[in-house]
Scaffold this motif. Structure first.
Motif, PDB file in Angstrom:
ATOM      1  N   PRO A 137       0.806  -1.312   0.030  1.00 41.80           N
ATOM      2  CA  PRO A 137       0.131  -0.129  -0.142  1.00 41.80           C
ATOM      3  C   PRO A 137       0.707   1.511   0.016  1.00 41.80           C
ATOM      4  N   ILE A 138       0.387   2.457  -0.818  1.00 38.81           N
ATOM      5  CA  ILE A 138       0.663   3.672  -0.609  1.00 38.81           C
ATOM      6  C   ILE A 138      -0.388   4.137   0.064  1.00 38.81           C
ATOM      7  N   ILE A 139      -0.369   4.725   1.382  1.00 38.42           N
ATOM      8  CA  ILE A 139      -1.349   5.272   2.286  1.00 38.42           C
ATOM      9  C   ILE A 139      -1.366   6.784   2.277  1.00 38.42           C
ATOM     10  N   PHE A 140      -2.126   7.231   1.704  1.00 44.04           N
ATOM     11  CA  PHE A 140      -2.468   8.917   1.863  1.00 44.04           C
ATOM     12  C   PHE A 140      -2.999   9.187   3.241  1.00 44.04           C
ATOM     13  N   THR A 141      -2.500  10.164   3.868  1.00 46.15           N
ATOM     14  CA  THR A 141      -2.887  10.312   5.459  1.00 46.15           C
ATOM     15  C   THR A 141      -2.712  11.601   5.882  1.00 46.15           C
ATOM     16  N   THR A 142      -3.616  12.242   6.682  1.00 43.30           N
ATOM     17  CA  THR A 142      -3.283  13.450   7.399  1.00 43.30           C
ATOM     18  C   THR A 142      -2.868  13.265   8.760  1.00 43.30           C
ATOM     19  N   SER A 143      -2.708  12.052   9.277  1.00 41.32           N
ATOM     20  CA  SER A 143      -2.549  11.675  10.646  1.00 41.32           C
ATOM     21  C   SER A 143      -0.880  11.367  10.735  1.00 41.32           C
ATOM     22  N   ILE A 144      -0.307  11.561  11.889  1.00 40.93           N
ATOM     23  CA  ILE A 144       1.086  11.514  12.079  1.00 40.93           C
ATOM     24  C   ILE A 144       1.240   9.843  12.593  1.00 40.93           C
ATOM     25  N   LYS A 145       0.144   9.391  12.949  1.00 47.18           N
ATOM     26  CA  LYS A 145       0.097   7.904  13.397  1.00 47.18           C
ATOM     27  C   LYS A 145       0.886   7.054  12.452  1.00 47.18           C
ATOM     28  N   ASN A 146       1.483   5.913  12.601  1.00 52.99           N
ATOM     29  CA  ASN A 146       2.374   5.083  11.846  1.00 52.99           C
ATOM     30  C   ASN A 146       2.112   3.805  12.298  1.00 52.99           C
ATOM     31  N   GLU A 147       0.688   3.207  11.979  1.00 50.35           N
ATOM     32  CA  GLU A 147       0.173   1.943  12.776  1.00 50.35           C
ATOM     33  C   GLU A 147       0.881   0.632  12.203  1.00 50.35           C
ATOM     34  N   GLU A 148       1.151   0.886  10.856  1.00 45.76           N
ATOM     35  CA  GLU A 148       1.801  -0.338  10.104  1.00 45.76           C
ATOM     36  C   GLU A 148       3.459  -0.391  10.208  1.00 45.76           C
ATOM     37  N   ASN A 149       4.048   0.722  10.749  1.00 45.20           N
ATOM     38  CA  ASN A 149       5.431   0.700  10.731  1.00 45.20           C
ATOM     39  C   ASN A 149       6.088   1.051   9.438  1.00 45.20           C
ATOM     40  N   TYR A 150       5.274   1.590   8.570  1.00 45.93           N
ATOM     41  CA  TYR A 150       5.870   1.626   7.264  1.00 45.93           C
ATOM     42  C   TYR A 150       6.815   3.100   7.167  1.00 45.93           C
ATOM     43  N   PRO A 151       7.930   3.364   6.267  1.00 45.03           N
ATOM     44  CA  PRO A 151       8.338   4.565   6.135  1.00 45.03           C
ATOM     45  C   PRO A 151       7.272   5.709   5.769  1.00 45.03           C
ATOM     46  N   ALA A 152       7.344   6.747   6.534  1.00 43.70           N
ATOM     47  CA  ALA A 152       6.518   8.106   6.241  1.00 43.70           C
ATOM     48  C   ALA A 152       7.271   9.500   5.442  1.00 43.70           C
ATOM     49  N   PHE A 153       6.496   9.493   4.421  1.00 43.58           N
ATOM     50  CA  PHE A 153       7.244  10.878   3.645  1.00 43.58           C
ATOM     51  C   PHE A 153       5.949  11.796   3.366  1.00 43.58           C
ATOM     52  N   ILE A 154       6.532  13.152   3.320  1.00 40.04           N
ATOM     53  CA  ILE A 154       5.606  14.249   2.860  1.00 40.04           C
ATOM     54  C   ILE A 154       5.547  14.200   1.516  1.00 40.04           C
ATOM     55  N   TYR A 155       4.119  14.133   1.082  1.00 37.21           N
ATOM     56  CA  TYR A 155       3.439  13.963  -0.074  1.00 37.21           C
ATOM     57  C   TYR A 155       4.327  14.825  -1.335  1.00 37.21           C
ATOM     58  N   LYS A 156       4.393  16.147  -0.968  1.00 38.33           N
ATOM     59  CA  LYS A 156       4.729  17.186  -1.640  1.00 38.33           C
ATOM     60  C   LYS A 156       6.385  17.103  -2.097  1.00 38.33           C
ATOM     61  N   ASN A 157       6.994  16.369  -1.064  1.00 39.56           N
ATOM     62  CA  ASN A 157       8.555  16.138  -1.539  1.00 39.56           C
ATOM     63  C   ASN A 157       8.620  14.938  -1.857  1.00 39.56           C
ATOM     64  N   THR A 158       7.844  14.112  -2.596  1.00 39.59           N
ATOM     65  CA  THR A 158       8.023  12.521  -2.691  1.00 39.59           C
ATOM     66  C   THR A 158       7.935  12.550  -4.239  1.00 39.59           C
ATOM     67  N   THR A 159       9.045  11.711  -4.666  1.00 37.97           N
ATOM     68  CA  THR A 159       9.113  11.270  -6.113  1.00 37.97           C
ATOM     69  C   THR A 159       8.432   9.889  -6.325  1.00 37.97           C
TER      70      THR A 159
END
Length: 201
Positions: A10-32
């Motif tokens: 999954p690519i999970i789009f979210t507004t929450s800072i919770k990371n329930e799955e322990n996947y790496p998190a990136f800011i959408y605007k800064n992502t390639t």
């Protein structure tokens, strides 16, 4: 929140800072995005969170990057509240297919279920959810957006798999059989079933 699957990752789009799955998190605007998709396809990432401060805007921006293919399908219950499954590509799946020119989405959902399963007497009860996944077509990634409906059928006769679509089995499954089938299916199908369970509980 939106989930877009790339090979069931999954690519999970979210507004929450919770990371329930322990996947790496990136800011959408800064992502390639191409890099993220590439790493998901190779298995270098098992999933990723894309953090957004304006989810509707960023989601629309994401959708605009791809040709969107609209599809529709159903989670169909019979009078015994068994779920209609198809078997295709060595996995259990729910019937669905792409919209045709001039069709409404609900029309597509009913037509595809009828064609893929040979089932009749279908009635839409309510909308369940939308699911999303990326796939390659002609060397480019497309976004498939599938609209799912909860349906009911009083069909009593034989079921006929649409062999030309690669479907080899069509069967109504009880709760126990459904749980087993969900161990050999796609993540999007698990999402559809979980929405159904949440709705009835």
């Amino acid at each position: 929140m939106y989930k877009v699957f790339v090979n069931d990752k999954p690519i999970i789009f979210t507004t929450s800072i919770k990371n329930e799955e322990n996947y790496p998190a990136f800011i959408y605007k800064n992502t390639t995005l191409d890099e993220v998709i590439y790493k998901l396809k190779l298995g270098k990432l098992q999933g990723v969170y894309l953090f957004s401060t304006n989810l509707p805007k960023d989601w629309e921006d994401f959708r605009m990057k791809f040709k969107v293919m609209i599809a529709a399908g159903g989670l169909v219950l019979n009078d015994n509240e068994e779920v209609l499954f198809i078997y295709r590509g060595n996995k259990w799946d729910l019937p669905k297919g792409r919209i045709e020119k001039g069709e409404g989405i609900e029309e597509t959902a009913i037509r595809e279920v009828e064609e893929e399963c040979g089932v009749s007497n279908l009635e839409i009860i309510r909308k369940l959810t939308n699911t999303y996944h990326l796939f390659l077509q002609k060397g480019e990634h497309r976004l498939k957006e599938t609209h799912w409906y909860l349906m009911h059928s009083t069909h009593q006769g034989a079921l006929t798999p649409q062999i030309e679509e690669g479907i080899t089995k069509v069967v109504f499954k009880n709760t126990e059989e459904t749980i087993l089938a969900l161990q050999n299916t796609y993540c999007n199908i698990k999402l559809v079933y979980s929405h159904y369970k949440e709705m009835i509980n």
